[in-house]
Design a protein around this motif. Structure first.
Motif, PDB file in Angstrom:
ATOM      1  N   VAL A   1       0.855  -1.186   0.000  1.00 33.77           N
ATOM      2  CA  VAL A   1       0.000   0.000   0.000  1.00 33.77           C
ATOM      3  C   VAL A   1       0.887   1.230   0.000  1.00 33.77           C
ATOM      4  N   PRO A   2       0.878   1.978  -1.107  1.00 35.00           N
ATOM      5  CA  PRO A   2       1.700   3.194  -1.175  1.00 35.00           C
ATOM      6  C   PRO A   2       0.903   4.424  -0.734  1.00 35.00           C
ATOM      7  N   SER A   3       1.618   5.422  -0.228  1.00 38.03           N
ATOM      8  CA  SER A   3       0.995   6.696   0.100  1.00 38.03           C
ATOM      9  C   SER A   3       2.041   7.797   0.045  1.00 38.03           C
ATOM     10  N   GLY A   4       1.574   9.017  -0.216  1.00 36.98           N
ATOM     11  CA  GLY A   4       2.462  10.169  -0.202  1.00 36.98           C
ATOM     12  C   GLY A   4       3.430  10.266  -1.364  1.00 36.98           C
TER      13      GLY A   4
ATOM     14  N   PRO B   1       2.518  -0.918 -13.696  1.00 36.23           N
ATOM     15  CA  PRO B   1       2.093   0.483 -13.617  1.00 36.23           C
ATOM     16  C   PRO B   1       0.722   0.540 -12.957  1.00 36.23           C
ATOM     17  N   VAL B   2       0.490   1.503 -12.095  1.00 39.12           N
ATOM     18  CA  VAL B   2      -0.769   1.492 -11.351  1.00 39.12           C
ATOM     19  C   VAL B   2      -1.921   2.137 -12.119  1.00 39.12           C
ATOM     20  N   ARG B   3      -1.648   2.839 -13.207  1.00 42.30           N
ATOM     21  CA  ARG B   3      -2.730   3.494 -13.949  1.00 42.30           C
ATOM     22  C   ARG B   3      -3.039   2.784 -15.253  1.00 42.30           C
ATOM     23  N   GLY B   4      -2.563   1.546 -15.387  1.00 42.59           N
ATOM     24  CA  GLY B   4      -2.845   0.805 -16.604  1.00 42.59           C
ATOM     25  C   GLY B   4      -1.569   0.418 -17.309  1.00 42.59           C
TER      26      GLY B   4
ATOM     27  N   GLY C   1       5.513 -17.539 -14.512  1.00 42.02           N
ATOM     28  CA  GLY C   1       4.694 -18.729 -14.388  1.00 42.02           C
ATOM     29  C   GLY C   1       4.371 -19.106 -12.951  1.00 42.02           C
ATOM     30  N   ARG C   2       5.060 -18.508 -11.984  1.00 34.73           N
ATOM     31  CA  ARG C   2       4.796 -18.820 -10.572  1.00 34.73           C
ATOM     32  C   ARG C   2       4.248 -17.618  -9.818  1.00 34.73           C
ATOM     33  N   PHE C   3       4.724 -16.434 -10.115  1.00 27.66           N
ATOM     34  CA  PHE C   3       4.299 -15.226  -9.413  1.00 27.66           C
ATOM     35  C   PHE C   3       3.436 -14.375 -10.339  1.00 27.66           C
ATOM     36  N   THR C   4       2.452 -13.701  -9.748  1.00 25.19           N
ATOM     37  CA  THR C   4       1.606 -12.787 -10.505  1.00 25.19           C
ATOM     38  C   THR C   4       1.475 -11.484  -9.740  1.00 25.19           C
ATOM     39  N   ILE C   5       1.772 -10.382 -10.410  1.00 21.47           N
ATOM     40  CA  ILE C   5       1.590  -9.061  -9.813  1.00 21.47           C
ATOM     41  C   ILE C   5       0.281  -8.488 -10.335  1.00 21.47           C
ATOM     42  N   SER C   6      -0.469  -7.831  -9.441  1.00 21.79           N
ATOM     43  CA  SER C   6      -1.750  -7.256  -9.847  1.00 21.79           C
ATOM     44  C   SER C   6      -2.012  -5.999  -9.022  1.00 21.79           C
ATOM     45  N   ARG C   7      -3.000  -5.231  -9.442  1.00 26.31           N
ATOM     46  CA  ARG C   7      -3.338  -3.990  -8.748  1.00 26.31           C
ATOM     47  C   ARG C   7      -4.834  -3.937  -8.491  1.00 26.31           C
ATOM     48  N   ASP C   8      -5.200  -3.315  -7.402  1.00 29.23           N
ATOM     49  CA  ASP C   8      -6.594  -3.007  -7.096  1.00 29.23           C
ATOM     50  C   ASP C   8      -6.611  -1.528  -6.765  1.00 29.23           C
ATOM     51  N   ASN C   9      -6.928  -0.726  -7.762  1.00 26.99           N
ATOM     52  CA  ASN C   9      -6.859   0.724  -7.564  1.00 26.99           C
ATOM     53  C   ASN C   9      -7.891   1.213  -6.560  1.00 26.99           C
ATOM     54  N   ALA C  10      -9.016   0.526  -6.456  1.00 21.52           N
ATOM     55  CA  ALA C  10     -10.038   0.921  -5.483  1.00 21.52           C
ATOM     56  C   ALA C  10      -9.504   0.806  -4.064  1.00 21.52           C
ATOM     57  N   LYS C  11      -8.612  -0.160  -3.847  1.00 21.59           N
ATOM     58  CA  LYS C  11      -8.023  -0.369  -2.531  1.00 21.59           C
ATOM     59  C   LYS C  11      -6.620   0.236  -2.429  1.00 21.59           C
TER      60      LYS C  11
END
Length: 121
Positions: free
Chosen positions: A23-26, A52-55, A66-76
């Motif tokens: 969770v990033p801030s500032g 990238p967090v904006r798309g 194949g083992r790790f997946t990075i994803s974003r939930d901009n609402a959270k």
């Protein structure tokens, strides 16, 4: 004040899964990328994945494809690193970082404090 707060680390058996959160801030950017990196004892910090967090698409180090997946939930306001099929060599402190360069940039301007992941054999 810039903060990146990681969570979700722990002890898991080989073959198991963990999901890390960041969770990033500032941050002083309007557009930025979140990167995950890891550092095993006595070794340098290695890039793991970025998004990238904006798309836009994500980018991975070869050793986690194949083992790790990075994803974003901009609402959270949260970026996740889902780690499956974990191996003892994945044991490390995992850090999330932020920068405003392209997704293939393998470092960051800001880093969190890290979360420990231990994979037992």
């Amino acid at each position: 004040q810039v903060q990146l707060v990681e969570s979700g680390g722990g002890l898991v058996q080989a073959g198991g899964s963990l999901r890390l959160s960041c969770v990033p801030s500032g941050l002083p950017y309007n557009w930025y990328t979140i990167a995950w990196a890891r550092q095993a004892p006595g070794k340098e910090r290695d890039f793991v994945a970025a998004i990238p967090v904006r798309g836009g698409g994500s980018y991975y180090a070869d050793f986690v494809k194949g083992r790790f997946t990075i994803s974003r939930d901009n609402a959270k306001n949260t970026v996740y690193l889902q780690m499956n099929s974990l191996k003892p060599e994945d044991t490390a402190v995992y850090y999330c970082g932020a920068h405003n360069r392209g997704v293939t940039y393998k470092s960051a301007d800001y880093w969190g404090q890290g979360t420990h992941v231990t994979v037992s054999s």
